[in-house]
Design a protein around this motif. Structure first.
Motif, PDB file in Angstrom:
ATOM      1  N   GLU A 199       0.835  -1.198   0.000  1.00 52.59           N
ATOM      2  CA  GLU A 199       0.000   0.000   0.000  1.00 52.59           C
ATOM      3  C   GLU A 199       0.870   1.248   0.000  1.00 52.59           C
ATOM      4  N   HIS A 200       1.943   1.218   0.788  1.00 55.45           N
ATOM      5  CA  HIS A 200       2.871   2.347   0.783  1.00 55.45           C
ATOM      6  C   HIS A 200       3.520   2.506  -0.599  1.00 55.45           C
ATOM      7  N   LEU A 201       3.910   1.388  -1.208  1.00 53.64           N
ATOM      8  CA  LEU A 201       4.559   1.456  -2.515  1.00 53.64           C
ATOM      9  C   LEU A 201       3.612   1.991  -3.588  1.00 53.64           C
ATOM     10  N   ILE A 202       2.350   1.576  -3.517  1.00 57.24           N
ATOM     11  CA  ILE A 202       1.357   2.070  -4.472  1.00 57.24           C
ATOM     12  C   ILE A 202       1.228   3.587  -4.364  1.00 57.24           C
ATOM     13  N   ARG A 203       1.200   4.091  -3.128  1.00 57.16           N
ATOM     14  CA  ARG A 203       1.094   5.545  -2.939  1.00 57.16           C
ATOM     15  C   ARG A 203       2.328   6.258  -3.473  1.00 57.16           C
ATOM     16  N   GLU A 204       3.501   5.679  -3.233  1.00 56.68           N
ATOM     17  CA  GLU A 204       4.730   6.302  -3.731  1.00 56.68           C
ATOM     18  C   GLU A 204       4.774   6.278  -5.253  1.00 56.68           C
ATOM     19  N   LEU A 205       4.317   5.206  -5.860  1.00 62.58           N
ATOM     20  CA  LEU A 205       4.295   5.119  -7.325  1.00 62.58           C
ATOM     21  C   LEU A 205       3.294   6.108  -7.913  1.00 62.58           C
ATOM     22  N   THR A 206       2.173   6.293  -7.229  1.00 60.51           N
ATOM     23  CA  THR A 206       1.188   7.283  -7.683  1.00 60.51           C
ATOM     24  C   THR A 206       1.785   8.682  -7.617  1.00 60.51           C
ATOM     25  N   GLU A 221       2.605  11.397 -10.677  1.00 62.18           N
ATOM     26  CA  GLU A 221       2.158  12.794 -10.668  1.00 62.18           C
ATOM     27  C   GLU A 221       3.328  13.755 -10.837  1.00 62.18           C
ATOM     28  N   ASP A 222       4.489  13.367 -10.282  1.00 61.35           N
ATOM     29  CA  ASP A 222       5.676  14.220 -10.413  1.00 61.35           C
ATOM     30  C   ASP A 222       6.253  14.180 -11.828  1.00 61.35           C
ATOM     31  N   HIS A 223       6.014  13.078 -12.536  1.00 56.66           N
ATOM     32  CA  HIS A 223       6.558  12.901 -13.883  1.00 56.66           C
ATOM     33  C   HIS A 223       5.433  12.468 -14.829  1.00 56.66           C
ATOM     34  N   GLU A 239       5.877  10.271 -18.023  1.00 57.81           N
ATOM     35  CA  GLU A 239       6.388   8.900 -17.944  1.00 57.81           C
ATOM     36  C   GLU A 239       5.262   7.935 -17.572  1.00 57.81           C
ATOM     37  N   ARG A 240       5.300   6.755 -18.202  1.00 58.92           N
ATOM     38  CA  ARG A 240       4.302   5.754 -17.852  1.00 58.92           C
ATOM     39  C   ARG A 240       4.870   4.653 -16.966  1.00 58.92           C
ATOM     40  N   ARG A 241       6.174   4.724 -16.679  1.00 53.55           N
ATOM     41  CA  ARG A 241       6.822   3.645 -15.919  1.00 53.55           C
ATOM     42  C   ARG A 241       6.218   3.444 -14.535  1.00 53.55           C
ATOM     43  N   PRO A 242       6.039   4.519 -13.736  1.00 49.44           N
ATOM     44  CA  PRO A 242       5.470   4.301 -12.405  1.00 49.44           C
ATOM     45  C   PRO A 242       4.089   3.652 -12.442  1.00 49.44           C
ATOM     46  N   LEU A 243       3.281   4.042 -13.434  1.00 50.85           N
ATOM     47  CA  LEU A 243       1.946   3.463 -13.540  1.00 50.85           C
ATOM     48  C   LEU A 243       2.001   1.994 -13.935  1.00 50.85           C
ATOM     49  N   GLN A 244       2.983   1.624 -14.762  1.00 51.09           N
ATOM     50  CA  GLN A 244       3.119   0.225 -15.159  1.00 51.09           C
ATOM     51  C   GLN A 244       3.570  -0.641 -13.973  1.00 51.09           C
ATOM     52  N   VAL A 245       4.507  -0.128 -13.189  1.00 52.37           N
ATOM     53  CA  VAL A 245       4.941  -0.868 -12.004  1.00 52.37           C
ATOM     54  C   VAL A 245       3.776  -0.988 -11.018  1.00 52.37           C
ATOM     55  N   ARG A 246       3.025   0.095 -10.873  1.00 45.18           N
ATOM     56  CA  ARG A 246       1.861   0.062  -9.977  1.00 45.18           C
ATOM     57  C   ARG A 246       0.841  -0.971 -10.450  1.00 45.18           C
ATOM     58  N   TRP A 247       0.607  -1.023 -11.746  1.00 44.95           N
ATOM     59  CA  TRP A 247      -0.314  -2.023 -12.283  1.00 44.95           C
ATOM     60  C   TRP A 247       0.177  -3.438 -11.984  1.00 44.95           C
ATOM     61  N   ALA A 248       1.475  -3.670 -12.150  1.00 48.76           N
ATOM     62  CA  ALA A 248       2.025  -5.008 -11.927  1.00 48.76           C
ATOM     63  C   ALA A 248       1.828  -5.435 -10.472  1.00 48.76           C
ATOM     64  N   ALA A 265      13.497  -1.106 -14.273  1.00 46.54           N
ATOM     65  CA  ALA A 265      14.837  -0.920 -14.837  1.00 46.54           C
ATOM     66  C   ALA A 265      14.875   0.277 -15.780  1.00 46.54           C
ATOM     67  N   VAL A 266      13.852   0.407 -16.629  1.00 51.83           N
ATOM     68  CA  VAL A 266      13.800   1.554 -17.544  1.00 51.83           C
ATOM     69  C   VAL A 266      13.679   2.851 -16.749  1.00 51.83           C
ATOM     70  N   GLY A 267      12.861   2.822 -15.688  1.00 57.75           N
ATOM     71  CA  GLY A 267      12.713   4.005 -14.854  1.00 57.75           C
ATOM     72  C   GLY A 267      14.032   4.446 -14.245  1.00 57.75           C
ATOM     73  N   LEU A 268      14.849   3.483 -13.820  1.00 59.73           N
ATOM     74  CA  LEU A 268      16.156   3.811 -13.258  1.00 59.73           C
ATOM     75  C   LEU A 268      17.063   4.470 -14.295  1.00 59.73           C
ATOM     76  N   SER A 269      16.959   4.018 -15.539  1.00 58.68           N
ATOM     77  CA  SER A 269      17.785   4.618 -16.590  1.00 58.68           C
ATOM     78  C   SER A 269      17.358   6.058 -16.875  1.00 58.68           C
ATOM     79  N   LEU A 270      16.083   6.359 -16.635  1.00 57.47           N
ATOM     80  CA  LEU A 270      15.582   7.715 -16.872  1.00 57.47           C
ATOM     81  C   LEU A 270      15.855   8.646 -15.696  1.00 57.47           C
TER      82      LEU A 270
END
Length: 268
Positions: free
Chosen positions: A150-157, A161-163, A166-175, A211-216
């Motif tokens: 739950e904490h991770l979902i909030r951080e990914l959300t 919002e900060d970026h 980018e769709r990476r945070p939303l994809q990780v959240r979906w996973a 991994a892609v998010g880290l490269s960005l």
């Protein structure tokens, strides 16, 4: 005169003492308001001093039970750990908890490993402990960990919002959300594992997008990094602790909601 009532001008029986302890400890009602509530409901004109004294009596009565709860949590498989601030005597204190759905142990202490150790559970614990990402819980190498989803979902959300480009945070959240859904489905069906084809899709998306998010978001000079970089590094370096619930569906929960529910009345 009943044996349970002391021979003094203002003596009350075990039911009234139990009510006072319940209001103070379980409902977290202040002493003065508890005294007023007891008077209003029962007609017993109890003093704040009497209500306060009930706490010491209750502590003595439950001492052996607390030892048993501490032992059961230490020997258990999946307790939850959490902490929050509370005000006592006009000062700010930290309240720590170790609990399951049926067992709860609370204790005051500093916001540190020493404070968590004061509960007497985590130093000897060898199972899976569910908690948020607070660094103090990393100091228990003999335990395995499940970071609160739950904490991770909030951080990914927040990262999305900060970026917004980018769709990476939303994809990780979906996973993460989909893995949790599949873990619950497997549990409901009495299965020991998530369906392999669904697990593969989710896990590939999780690892690839992180991994892609880290490269960005490359590391900045110095120790201080952006919240998004810190989050992505945690997802990569501690992926086993993030995804343990998916390896053990029905045995390890994905969130620390149980621990947070125990502490919520204190904050309220």
């Amino acid at each position: 005169m009943p044996a349970t009532v002391a021979g003094s001008p203002a003596s009350y029986g075990p039911n009234l003492r139990a009510l006072a302890a319940y209001l103070l400890v379980f409902q977290h009602i202040p002493i003065e308001r508890s005294a007023q509530l007891i008077t209003d409901l029962t007609g017993a004109n109890v003093s704040t001093g009497w209500v306060s004294g009930v706490l010491g009596q209750a502590a003595e009565a439950v001492a052996d039970s607390l030892k048993l709860i501490r032992a059961l949590l230490t020997l258990g498989h999946v307790p939850h750990a959490d902490e929050t601030t509370t005000r006592i005597g006009g000062g700010r204190r930290w309240l720590h908890v170790a609990c399951t759905e049926r067992l709860t142990l609370l204790g005051l202490g500093p916001r540190s490993r020493e404070g968590a150790n004061g509960l007497g559970v985590l130093p000897e614990f060898r199972g899976v402990v569910v908690h948020d990402s607070l660094a103090l819980y990393d100091g228990y190498p003999d335990a395995r960990h499940q970071l609160c989803g739950e904490h991770l979902i909030r951080e990914l959300t927040a990262a999305a919002e900060d970026h917004p480009d980018e769709r990476r945070p939303l994809q990780v959240r979906w996973a993460l959300a989909e893995l949790n859904k599949q873990a619950k489905k497997a549990t409901d069906q009495g299965l020991a594992d998530i369906a392999p084809e669904r697990a593969l899709v989710c896990l590939e998306s999780f690892h690839h997008e992180a991994a892609v998010g880290l490269s960005l978001h490359p590391r900045a000079p110095g120790r201080k990094q952006s919240p998004t970089r810190n989050l992505l590094e945690r997802l990569r370096h501690r992926s086993a602790d993030v995804l343990r619930f998916a390896d053990l569906p029905g045995l390890v929960p994905s969130t620390n909601n149980t621990g947070e529910r125990v502490l919520r009345p204190v904050k309220t």
